[in-house]
Write an enzyme that holds these catalytic residues in place. Structure first.
Site, PDB file in Angstrom:
ATOM      1  N   ASP A  45       0.841  -1.196   0.000  1.00  0.00           N
ATOM      2  CA  ASP A  45       0.000   0.000   0.000  1.00  0.00           C
ATOM      3  C   ASP A  45       0.873   1.242   0.000  1.00  0.00           C
ATOM      4  O   ASP A  45       1.774   1.380   0.835  1.00  0.00           O
ATOM      5  CB  ASP A  45      -0.897   0.004   1.240  1.00  0.00           C
ATOM      6  N   TYR A  50       2.481  10.373   0.744  1.00  0.00           N
ATOM      7  CA  TYR A  50       3.490   9.887   1.688  1.00  0.00           C
ATOM      8  C   TYR A  50       4.890  10.361   1.314  1.00  0.00           C
ATOM      9  O   TYR A  50       5.804  10.342   2.139  1.00  0.00           O
ATOM     10  CB  TYR A  50       3.499   8.362   1.749  1.00  0.00           C
ATOM     11  N   LYS A  79      -2.613   6.000  -4.141  1.00  0.00           N
ATOM     12  CA  LYS A  79      -3.748   6.896  -3.935  1.00  0.00           C
ATOM     13  C   LYS A  79      -3.569   8.253  -4.606  1.00  0.00           C
ATOM     14  O   LYS A  79      -2.458   8.793  -4.659  1.00  0.00           O
ATOM     15  CB  LYS A  79      -3.958   7.101  -2.431  1.00  0.00           C
ATOM     16  N   HIS A 110      -7.765   9.392  -2.074  1.00  0.00           N
ATOM     17  CA  HIS A 110      -7.231   9.371  -0.712  1.00  0.00           C
ATOM     18  C   HIS A 110      -8.198   9.981   0.303  1.00  0.00           C
ATOM     19  O   HIS A 110      -8.419   9.434   1.378  1.00  0.00           O
ATOM     20  CB  HIS A 110      -5.889  10.104  -0.676  1.00  0.00           C
TER      21      HIS A 110
END
Length: 319
Positions: A45, A50, A79, A110
Site C-alpha cells: 500500500d 506519503y 492513492k 485518498h
C-alpha cells in the site's frame, strides 16, 4: 483457517494482509518493502502524499530483480492526493513514474477533498494564516468520474476510495457508474465504524483497514478485551488486532521497518465467535459512551459525516 485473500467486485484477489508504507522514515522504505516481499507479503500500500513512492518502487524493483516475486504476483495500490482531485490521470502518472510501474492494481481517492493545485506546495498548500488551502467548491463525485475514466487507460486494474463515511459513500454511489472496489478506512475495535463497514458489505465494497493497532501508546493494545483474547489464543495483542479484521472479512494493513516485526505481522490466527464477541462488546461500549478513538483526521475543517467528528464545513455532495 483464516483466509489469505478476498475477492473484490472487480474479480481481483486482494491479500488479507498488506504492507503499509505511511510514516516510514526516509531511507528505510525500500529495504522494508523488499523485506516484506521476501517475508511473504503480496500487497503493498502506497500513496503520493506519503512522499516515498520512489522508495517503494526501489524496494519492488529489488525484489523483482532478486527473483523474490514477479510484478504479476504483487498487488500494488496507491492513492490520488487532494491537490490532483481535478487531474486524476496526471496524479496517477506521477505515482506510476515514482513507483517504476506500468500499472497499479488499485488506485484510490485518498480523501474526498480538493486542495489548491496552484498553491504554495504540491502536497500540502497553505493559506497565509497557516490553514489548508481547500477548494471549497470541490465535488468528490466529479473526481470519481475521472477515476472511472482511468479504467480505460490500462494503467489501473481497479479503483476505490479511502476515508469515506456512510453518508459520503451513499452520495457517491447515487451517481457512480462504477462501484468502488474498496473503501480504505481507519478501523480497529476502538474505532469499529460499523455503519461504514455494514454499508460497504451491502454494496459489495471491500473494507481495507489502516491503523489497526491504534497509534503509538494507544490504550487499545493494553485494553482488557484485547488482552483476554490474546490470552485465549496464546498470541500477542498485536496479532489479535490484525486477526480481528481478517475475521471480519476485511484486509488489514500492517507496517514496520523491523524485519522481525514485518514477519510477525503476517501471523494471522483464527478468531472464533466468542473471541469476536469479546472485541465487539468492547467496541459497542466505546460507541455507547462516546469514547471511540480516531487517530487519523487531518485538519481540513470539513464535515465528512463521521458520527464521532460531526463538525466542519459542508462540501458539495457532502452531508
Amino acid at each position: 483457517m483464516a483466509p489469505s485473500t478476498f475477492k473484490l467486485n472487480t474479480g481481483q484477489e486482494i491479500p488479507a494482509v498488506g504492507f503499509g508504507t505511511w510514516q516510514a522514515a526516509p531511507g528505510e522504505v525500500a529495504a522494508a518493502v523488499t523485506a516484506a516481499l521476501k517475508a511473504g507479503y503480496r500487497l503493498i500500500d502506497a500513496a503520493y502524499c506519503y512522499g516515498n513512492e520512489d522508495e517503494v518502487g526501489a524496494g519492488l524493483a529489488a525484489a523483482f530483480s532478486a527473483g523474490i516475486c514477479t510484478r504479476s504476483e504483487v498487488f500494488v495500490m496507491t492513492k490520488l492526493w487532494n491537490t490532483y482531485s481535478g487531474r486524476a490521470e496526471l496524479g496517477l502518472d506521477k505515482s506510476l513514474r515514482a513507483l517504476g510501474l506500468d500499472y497499479v492494481d488499485l488506485f484510490l481517492v485518498h480523501w474526498p477533498v480538493g486542495m489548491n493545485p496552484a498553491g504554495t506546495d504540491d502536497r500540502f498548500p497553505k493559506l497565509p494564516d497557516g490553514s489548508r488551502d481547500i477548494l471549497w467548491d470541490h465535488d468528490h463525485v466529479a473526481t470519481w468520474a475521472q477515476m472511472e475514466g482511468l479504467l480505460d487507460t490500462g494503467k489501473v486494474r481497479g479503483i476505490g476510495v479511502c476515508n469515506y463515511s456512510a453518508p459520503y459513500l451513499e452520495r457517491l454511489l447515487a451517481r457512480a457508474r462504477v462501484v468502488p472496489a474498496v473503501n480504505q478506512i481507519e478501523n480497529s475495535p476502538a474505532l469499529p465504524q460499523q455503519e461504514v463497514v455494514d454499508l460497504c458489505r451491502s454494496k459489495g465494497i471491500h473494507v481495507v483497514a489502516y491503523s489497526p493497532l491504534g497509534s503509538t501508546g494507544s490504550p487499545l493494545m493494553r485494553s482488557e478485551a484485547v488482552a483476554k483474547v490474546a490470552e485465549r489464543k496464546g498470541v500477542s495483542p498485536g496479532t489479535v488486532l490484525l486477526s480481528y479484521h481478517v475475521a471480519r472479512g476485511a484486509t488489514v494493513l500492517a507496517k514496520s521497518v523491523t524485519e522481525s516485526r514485518i514477519k510477525a505481522n503476517l501471523e494471522i490466527v483464527d478468531l472464533d465467535a466468542d473471541d469476536l464477541k469479546i472485541l465487539n462488546d468492547y467496541s459497542d461500549s466505546l460507541v455507547k459512551e462516546g469514547k471511540v478513538q480516531r487517530y487519523v483526521y487531518p485538519p481540513f475543517g470539513i464535515n465528512f459525516g463521521f458520527p464521532d467528528k460531526n463538525e466542519g464545513r459542508v462540501l458539495p455532495n457532502g452531508i
